[in-house]
Design an enzyme around this catalytic site. Structure first.
Site, PDB file in Angstrom:
ATOM      1  N   LYS A 104     -41.572 -75.374  89.030  1.00  0.00           N
ATOM      2  CA  LYS A 104     -40.602 -75.260  87.790  1.00  0.00           C
ATOM      3  C   LYS A 104     -39.900 -76.585  87.795  1.00  0.00           C
ATOM      4  O   LYS A 104     -39.941 -77.287  88.584  1.00  0.00           O
ATOM      5  CB  LYS A 104     -39.652 -74.307  88.024  1.00  0.00           C
ATOM      6  CG  LYS A 104     -38.910 -73.884  86.755  1.00  0.00           C
ATOM      7  CD  LYS A 104     -39.910 -72.759  86.174  1.00  0.00           C
ATOM      8  CE  LYS A 104     -39.216 -72.077  84.967  1.00  0.00           C
ATOM      9  NZ  LYS A 104     -39.961 -70.811  84.431  1.00  0.00           N
TER      10      LYS A 104
HETATM   11  N1  GLU Z   1     -41.815 -70.836  81.483  1.00  0.00           N
HETATM   12  C1  GLU Z   1     -42.618 -69.597  81.392  1.00  0.00           C
HETATM   13  C2  GLU Z   1     -42.296 -68.586  82.582  1.00  0.00           C
HETATM   14  O1  GLU Z   1     -41.241 -68.724  83.239  1.00  0.00           O
HETATM   15  C3  GLU Z   1     -43.943 -69.963  81.280  1.00  0.00           C
HETATM   16  C4  GLU Z   1     -44.577 -70.926  82.221  1.00  0.00           C
HETATM   17  C5  GLU Z   1     -45.851 -71.665  82.018  1.00  0.00           C
HETATM   18  O2  GLU Z   1     -46.557 -71.138  80.831  1.00  0.00           O
HETATM   19  O3  GLU Z   1     -46.486 -72.335  82.725  1.00  0.00           O
HETATM   20  O4  GLU Z   1     -43.229 -67.847  82.883  1.00  0.00           O
END
Ligand code: GLU
Length: 417
Positions: A104
């Site tokens: 993240k």
């Molecule tokens: N931000 C989204 C999540 O928390 C998507 C992450 C992604 O597609 O890599 O799952």
């Protein structure tokens, strides 16, 4: 007690490991992110001054494949939050059984407080700063709260310019015109719909006609509201950061999506016959069959939990329920589909996007949505079976499914050197 999302994540993980009878040495590594990068992002603002923003990228695990996860743009974000969100991505990808680890990123800025041109410069400089860590085989960013498809386009371009050739697979959630996947922008909301449908079916009920309350009117909350409305549900309560609206006769979720998400207004300026304005807390505690928290972490706390009326909860946000809130819900007999299962639709279609990019394929939306539905239903069934086998909650069932897969991958790979 102050809330720490990373502690929250570890607490649930320990419980799941205990139930599985894992040795500490089996999962000790998973308690620590593999890498944490903190960057400073100097940007020339429109008035000529220089501001330095703070950014992060945390890679929790790469045991099952390249790290994967979104980038959050938020004024309050801190490293513990990003660490927790990165770990939840590892668990989520393991549950969906897609070949990724978890990561993240975040930039500490309220995207609404800077101009469009400033936002582009922040995003591009952040991309340059985390460049050594990312790439299609390494770590693939995507949108999260506060970031958009347009911003993913800037990331793709910046990364490609620095490489010297186009690399569409370096980021997902891009605009369609540069390799984005059909169905990606609605994927998290659509996954929530599939999950809710599955939950109702398992309980011998129909989703049509059910009363739904949703907290959050961003991409996830707004899309979920609209898809539920189209499905024939009665969306009775909605909230955003300005407050909430309630109408037990049913809200017009299409009009509200247009008002909030497309026209970038807040709910406080929405008016229609029968609509009552209220607080976000009133929405969480609305008289509904199903509550969908689709905003941020730390919403369903020990204070709020006793007042939540909906018997069913599907977590569209990451980490909306605290450990204490969860314990209260368990005593109240609520049925909760946890975040790492329910909101996996986004990363699942990110995976489909990356597969198309890296193999130069182009799939139609029907194919993408069909594969998403199959993946979500399989994941739901696997988690439910695990929860039944151990006579426990779906949250612990989901954590157990994820842990088993992560621990297996670690065991097979061993420790280098
Ligand atoms: N931000 C989204 C999540 O928390 C998507 C992450 C992604 O597609 O890599 O799952």
């Amino acid at each position: 007690m102050s809330y720490n999302p990373y502690e929250n994540m570890l607490n649930v993980l320990e419980k799941a490991a205990g139930m599985l009878g894992l040795e500490k040495s089996d999962y000790e590594e998973l308690k620590y992110p593999e890498r944490e990068l903190k960057v400073s992002i100097p940007v020339r603002m429109d008035d000529g001054s220089i501001r330095v923003f703070e950014g992060y990228r945390v890679q929790h695990s790469s045991s099952r494949g390249p790290c994967k996860g979104g980038i959050r743009f938020h004024s309050q974000v801190d490293i513990d939050e990003v660490k927790a969100l990165a770990a939840w991505m590892s668990l989520k990808c393991a549950i969906a059984n897609i070949p990724y680890g978890g990561a993240k990123g975040a930039v500490k800025v309220d995207p609404r407080s800077v101009s469009h041109a400033e936002l582009e410069r922040i995003t591009r400089r952040y991309t340059a700063a985390i460049f050594p860590l990312i790439g299609p085989e390494r770590d693939i960013p995507a949108p999260d709260a506060g970031s958009t498809s347009e911003m993913m386009g800037w990331i793709m371009d910046t990364y490609s310019m620095m490489k010297g050739y186009s690399v569409p697979g370096a980021v997902t959630g891009k605009p369609i015109g540069i390799g984005g996947s059909l169905g990606r922008s609605e994927a998290t909301g659509r996954g929530i719909l599939f999950t809710a449908r599955e939950l109702f079916h398992r309980l011998g009920r129909e989703l049509q006609g059910a009363c739904i309350a949703i907290q959050g009117m961003g991409n996830v909350g707004g899309t979920t509201a609209r898809l539920m409305f189209r499905e024939g549900c009665k969306v009775v309560a909605l909230a955003d950061i300005s407050g909430g609206v309630i109408n037990y006769e049913g809200l017009d979720a299409e009009a509200l999506y247009q008002h909030c998400y497309i026209n970038r207004n807040f709910l406080e300026s929405y008016n229609a016959p029968g609509v009552i304005h209220c607080t976000s807390e009133d929405v969480l505690c609305a008289d509904a069959d199903l509550l969908i928290p689709a905003a941020m972490e730390n919403q369903l706390t020990a204070e709020i939990a006793p007042n939540v009326k909906a018997p069913l909860i599907v977590e569209a946000a990451n980490g909306p329920t605290t450990v204490e809130g969860d314990e209260i819900f368990a005593k109240m007999g609520k049925y909760i589909v946890p975040d790492i299962l329910a909101n996996a639709g986004g990363v699942v279609v990110s995976y489909f996007e990356w597969v198309q990019n890296t193999q130069s394929l182009m799939w139609d939306e029907e194919q993408v949505n069909g594969m998403l539905e199959k993946t979500m239903r399989r994941a739901f069934a696997e988690v439910l079976n695990k929860a039944k086998e151990y006579n426990t909650t779906l949250r612990l069932g989901a954590n157990m499914v994820a842990l088993e897969r992560l621990v297996t991958a670690k065991r097979i790979r061993g420790i280098f050197p």
